[in-house]
Design a protein around this motif. Sequence first.
Motif, PDB file in Angstrom:
ATOM      1  N   GLY A   1       0.791  -1.220   0.000  1.00 20.43           N
ATOM      2  CA  GLY A   1       0.000   0.000   0.000  1.00 20.43           C
ATOM      3  C   GLY A   1       0.825   1.272   0.000  1.00 20.43           C
ATOM      4  N   MET A   2       2.138   1.141  -0.208  1.00 22.13           N
ATOM      5  CA  MET A   2       2.965   2.346  -0.195  1.00 22.13           C
ATOM      6  C   MET A   2       2.807   3.146  -1.478  1.00 22.13           C
ATOM      7  SD  MET A   2       6.940   1.292  -0.865  1.00 22.13           S
ATOM      8  CE  MET A   2       7.131   0.751   0.817  1.00 22.13           C
ATOM      9  N   THR A   3       3.114   4.423  -1.400  1.00 20.41           N
ATOM     10  CA  THR A   3       3.066   5.292  -2.570  1.00 20.41           C
ATOM     11  C   THR A   3       4.414   5.278  -3.275  1.00 20.41           C
ATOM     12  OG1 THR A   3       3.836   7.208  -1.328  1.00 20.41           O
ATOM     13  CG2 THR A   3       1.444   6.840  -1.383  1.00 20.41           C
ATOM     14  N   LEU A   4       4.447   5.862  -4.463  1.00 22.20           N
ATOM     15  CA  LEU A   4       5.695   5.991  -5.217  1.00 22.20           C
ATOM     16  C   LEU A   4       6.711   6.809  -4.422  1.00 22.20           C
ATOM     17  CD1 LEU A   4       7.270   5.518  -7.817  1.00 22.20           C
ATOM     18  CD2 LEU A   4       5.944   7.349  -8.893  1.00 22.20           C
ATOM     19  N   GLU A   5       6.233   7.852  -3.756  1.00 19.27           N
ATOM     20  CA  GLU A   5       7.114   8.701  -2.950  1.00 19.27           C
ATOM     21  C   GLU A   5       7.744   7.907  -1.794  1.00 19.27           C
ATOM     22  OE1 GLU A   5       4.467  11.009  -5.361  1.00 19.27           O
ATOM     23  OE2 GLU A   5       3.997   9.445  -3.897  1.00 19.27           O
ATOM     24  N   GLN A   6       6.944   7.029  -1.184  1.00 18.97           N
ATOM     25  CA  GLN A   6       7.456   6.199  -0.089  1.00 18.97           C
ATOM     26  C   GLN A   6       8.474   5.177  -0.591  1.00 18.97           C
ATOM     27  OE1 GLN A   6       3.542   5.044   1.261  1.00 18.97           O
ATOM     28  NE2 GLN A   6       3.729   6.235   3.149  1.00 18.97           N
ATOM     29  N   LEU A   7       8.247   4.637  -1.787  1.00 17.50           N
ATOM     30  CA  LEU A   7       9.220   3.716  -2.391  1.00 17.50           C
ATOM     31  C   LEU A   7      10.576   4.397  -2.549  1.00 17.50           C
ATOM     32  CD1 LEU A   7       9.955   1.033  -4.080  1.00 17.50           C
ATOM     33  CD2 LEU A   7       9.439   2.442  -6.061  1.00 17.50           C
TER      34      LEU A   7
ATOM     35  N   THR B   1      28.107  -0.807 -13.771  1.00 18.27           N
ATOM     36  CA  THR B   1      29.012  -1.954 -13.860  1.00 18.27           C
ATOM     37  C   THR B   1      28.300  -3.257 -14.222  1.00 18.27           C
ATOM     38  OG1 THR B   1      28.831  -2.433 -11.490  1.00 18.27           O
ATOM     39  CG2 THR B   1      30.598  -0.928 -12.179  1.00 18.27           C
ATOM     40  N   ALA B   2      26.974  -3.286 -14.186  1.00 17.76           N
ATOM     41  CA  ALA B   2      26.224  -4.499 -14.523  1.00 17.76           C
ATOM     42  C   ALA B   2      24.811  -4.100 -14.942  1.00 17.76           C
ATOM     43  CB  ALA B   2      26.176  -5.459 -13.322  1.00 17.76           C
ATOM     44  N   TRP B   3      24.032  -5.092 -15.390  1.00 14.89           N
ATOM     45  CA  TRP B   3      22.639  -4.877 -15.793  1.00 14.89           C
ATOM     46  C   TRP B   3      21.756  -5.726 -14.884  1.00 14.89           C
ATOM     47  CZ3 TRP B   3      18.105  -7.145 -17.338  1.00 14.89           C
ATOM     48  CH2 TRP B   3      17.200  -6.361 -18.078  1.00 14.89           C
ATOM     49  N   ASN B   4      20.743  -5.128 -14.323  1.00 13.66           N
ATOM     50  CA  ASN B   4      19.829  -5.860 -13.456  1.00 13.66           C
ATOM     51  C   ASN B   4      18.433  -5.264 -13.561  1.00 13.66           C
ATOM     52  OD1 ASN B   4      19.365  -7.924 -11.442  1.00 13.66           O
ATOM     53  ND2 ASN B   4      19.032  -6.258  -9.994  1.00 13.66           N
ATOM     54  N   TYR B   5      17.484  -6.086 -13.957  1.00 17.68           N
ATOM     55  CA  TYR B   5      16.085  -5.673 -14.068  1.00 17.68           C
ATOM     56  C   TYR B   5      15.606  -5.210 -12.695  1.00 17.68           C
ATOM     57  CZ  TYR B   5      11.647  -5.992 -16.618  1.00 17.68           C
ATOM     58  OH  TYR B   5      10.485  -5.711 -17.292  1.00 17.68           O
ATOM     59  N   SER B   6      14.895  -4.074 -12.653  1.00 16.34           N
ATOM     60  CA  SER B   6      14.667  -3.484 -11.337  1.00 16.34           C
ATOM     61  C   SER B   6      13.532  -2.469 -11.323  1.00 16.34           C
ATOM     62  CB  SER B   6      15.948  -2.776 -10.882  1.00 16.34           C
ATOM     63  OG  SER B   6      16.105  -1.547 -11.569  1.00 16.34           O
ATOM     64  N   VAL B   7      13.329  -1.911 -10.117  1.00 13.00           N
ATOM     65  CA  VAL B   7      12.341  -0.850  -9.929  1.00 13.00           C
ATOM     66  C   VAL B   7      12.804   0.486 -10.530  1.00 13.00           C
ATOM     67  CG1 VAL B   7      11.363  -1.861  -7.826  1.00 13.00           C
ATOM     68  CG2 VAL B   7      13.265  -0.238  -7.645  1.00 13.00           C
ATOM     69  N   ALA B   8      13.915   0.475 -11.257  1.00 18.01           N
ATOM     70  CA  ALA B   8      14.465   1.715 -11.829  1.00 18.01           C
ATOM     71  C   ALA B   8      13.426   2.483 -12.645  1.00 18.01           C
ATOM     72  CB  ALA B   8      15.686   1.403 -12.702  1.00 18.01           C
ATOM     73  N   THR B   9      12.567   1.762 -13.388  1.00 18.97           N
ATOM     74  CA  THR B   9      11.583   2.478 -14.213  1.00 18.97           C
ATOM     75  C   THR B   9      10.487   3.095 -13.362  1.00 18.97           C
ATOM     76  OG1 THR B   9      12.061   0.811 -15.897  1.00 18.97           O
ATOM     77  CG2 THR B   9      10.328   2.381 -16.399  1.00 18.97           C
ATOM     78  N   ASP B  10      10.223   2.534 -12.179  1.00 23.58           N
ATOM     79  CA  ASP B  10       9.327   3.206 -11.231  1.00 23.58           C
ATOM     80  C   ASP B  10       9.944   4.532 -10.782  1.00 23.58           C
ATOM     81  OD1 ASP B  10       7.098   1.379 -10.992  1.00 23.58           O
ATOM     82  OD2 ASP B  10       8.482   0.003 -10.008  1.00 23.58           O
ATOM     83  N   VAL B  11      11.262   4.528 -10.588  1.00 22.84           N
ATOM     84  CA  VAL B  11      11.955   5.769 -10.216  1.00 22.84           C
ATOM     85  C   VAL B  11      11.899   6.764 -11.379  1.00 22.84           C
ATOM     86  CG1 VAL B  11      14.091   6.780  -9.331  1.00 22.84           C
ATOM     87  CG2 VAL B  11      13.435   4.461  -8.636  1.00 22.84           C
ATOM     88  N   CYS B  12      11.984   6.255 -12.613  1.00 24.65           N
ATOM     89  CA  CYS B  12      11.793   7.136 -13.781  1.00 24.65           C
ATOM     90  C   CYS B  12      10.409   7.783 -13.741  1.00 24.65           C
ATOM     91  CB  CYS B  12      11.957   6.348 -15.084  1.00 24.65           C
ATOM     92  SG  CYS B  12      13.651   5.839 -15.454  1.00 24.65           S
ATOM     93  N   GLY B  13       9.399   7.013 -13.356  1.00 25.20           N
ATOM     94  CA  GLY B  13       8.046   7.564 -13.212  1.00 25.20           C
ATOM     95  C   GLY B  13       7.985   8.644 -12.146  1.00 25.20           C
ATOM     96  N   TYR B  14       8.732   8.431 -11.069  1.00 27.35           N
ATOM     97  CA  TYR B  14       8.816   9.449 -10.015  1.00 27.35           C
ATOM     98  C   TYR B  14       9.451  10.731 -10.562  1.00 27.35           C
ATOM     99  CZ  TYR B  14      10.287  11.755  -5.682  1.00 27.35           C
ATOM    100  OH  TYR B  14      10.498  12.675  -4.676  1.00 27.35           O
ATOM    101  N   LEU B  15      10.499  10.579 -11.369  1.00 28.33           N
ATOM    102  CA  LEU B  15      11.144  11.756 -11.970  1.00 28.33           C
ATOM    103  C   LEU B  15      10.200  12.483 -12.917  1.00 28.33           C
ATOM    104  CD1 LEU B  15      14.776  10.476 -12.722  1.00 28.33           C
ATOM    105  CD2 LEU B  15      14.008  11.903 -10.812  1.00 28.33           C
ATOM    106  N   VAL B  16       9.367  11.728 -13.646  1.00 25.54           N
ATOM    107  CA  VAL B  16       8.355  12.364 -14.516  1.00 25.54           C
ATOM    108  C   VAL B  16       7.447  13.254 -13.673  1.00 25.54           C
ATOM    109  CG1 VAL B  16       6.328  11.952 -15.985  1.00 25.54           C
ATOM    110  CG2 VAL B  16       8.409  10.584 -16.326  1.00 25.54           C
ATOM    111  N   GLN B  17       6.990  12.739 -12.539  1.00 24.05           N
ATOM    112  CA  GLN B  17       6.124  13.527 -11.653  1.00 24.05           C
ATOM    113  C   GLN B  17       6.845  14.767 -11.138  1.00 24.05           C
ATOM    114  OE1 GLN B  17       2.997  10.307  -9.754  1.00 24.05           O
ATOM    115  NE2 GLN B  17       4.701  10.930  -8.475  1.00 24.05           N
ATOM    116  N   LEU B  18       8.077  14.572 -10.715  1.00 22.79           N
ATOM    117  CA  LEU B  18       8.874  15.644 -10.118  1.00 22.79           C
ATOM    118  C   LEU B  18       9.135  16.771 -11.130  1.00 22.79           C
ATOM    119  CD1 LEU B  18      10.239  15.766  -7.245  1.00 22.79           C
ATOM    120  CD2 LEU B  18      12.360  15.087  -8.389  1.00 22.79           C
ATOM    121  N   LEU B  19       9.532  16.370 -12.331  1.00 24.78           N
ATOM    122  CA  LEU B  19       9.930  17.357 -13.341  1.00 24.78           C
ATOM    123  C   LEU B  19       8.741  18.032 -14.012  1.00 24.78           C
ATOM    124  CD1 LEU B  19      12.795  15.239 -14.952  1.00 24.78           C
ATOM    125  CD2 LEU B  19      13.118  17.325 -13.614  1.00 24.78           C
TER     126      LEU B  19
END
Length: 405
Positions: free
Chosen positions: A162-168, A183-201
């Motif tokens: 139930g957490m929000t994007l901001e809490q993540l 240094t490596a590639w790992n599938y991750s919540v990185a695109t959720d952080v991209c979504g957070y940056l969209v909101q921020l910007l």
Amino acid sequence: MTDSLIAGLDLGRLDRIAEHIQRAYLAPGKLAGTLTMVARRGEVVWCKAQGLRDVERNLPIERDTLFRIYSMTKPITSIALMQLYEQGRFLLDDPVSKYIPSWQNLRVYKAGVYPQFVTSACQRPMTVRDLLTHQSGLTYSFMNRSNVDAAYRELKLDGSGGMTLEQLVDELSRLPLEFSPGTAWNYSVATDVCGYLVQLLSGQSLDEYFAEHIFQPLGMQDTFFSVPADKLGRFAACYQYQPGDRFSLQDDPHRSHFSRKPNFLSGGGGLISTIDDYYRFAQALANGGEFEGARIIGRKTLEFMRLNHLPGNQDLPSLARAGSFSETPYDGTGFGLGFSVKQDVARSQTIGSCGEYGWGGMASTNFFIDPVEDLIMIFMTQLIPSSSYAIRQELRAIINGAIVD
């Protein structure tokens, strides 16, 4: 069988898709239902619904069925962020901490279990490009591979708590990275952080931003983070793979959390869509960023996004953490800003073209765009996980075998 041709595709040969899906997947009970679309040179050439969208209620898959597209949300989020890049709002080599100050002192995991981690300093700061290319050092809770992803599970960093994007974003500031960024590639919540940056910007919530800058311009009326009550009847059930090539109900559409407004707007995997809506998005990309007079991204920006951004032009297996993802066949495949990008057709062991790009979702949905052949494929089904069957490679073989010009 017919021998008619549309846009250089043999329709009789494309009918092999339906025959194969029926014989290999529907008749033996491996999948509940599928919807497959093939387009070339700007027109839909072949589209067929097969099987059921809801086995329990005996409802068929139809052209307007709503699907959980999970990680096929990622290319949409990546386009949204790059729209802001085109406005000069950020640079790709900007440190993420420029926009998320609490990330100023991120550390890299060395040993220990949550909350007693031993860490070391990053070799360099994480950049926005690291987020877009999954070279950030972040991970996913479902990886089940490391003590870091175990901490993600304990803290419910998958949105289930139930957490929000901001809490993540706030929780991630206190956890170590799996490796030093780049240094490596790992599938991750990185695109959720991209979504957070969209909101921020942008100063808009992610759902509002998507609607105004992507969905409305492209006429995508059936793509959203939660299914409206009046469209719930079109929503497919989701199934979970079971040993012995069977499946069980994973998410009932009438009781699904996707029927309620989410706390967590996931740019990494939160969207519901239809095949025709996703086609409008994919065709805009195939057209160099424009569809029916609406431009969502510049041609040069898109060309840049679909280059391989992995260091030294490496492919995913040479850089990826073992067992880290299954959304795409990956030998001979690199990664751009939000898409996988085919680099070496022979190494991929699957017919295609150099430069083919796309991605898939956790429930086995998939799309690709082949810019050499001006070809699009979109495949919709609802079976978790996406690694259950090699159907994406089989579809590529059949579809490319239908090109006759």
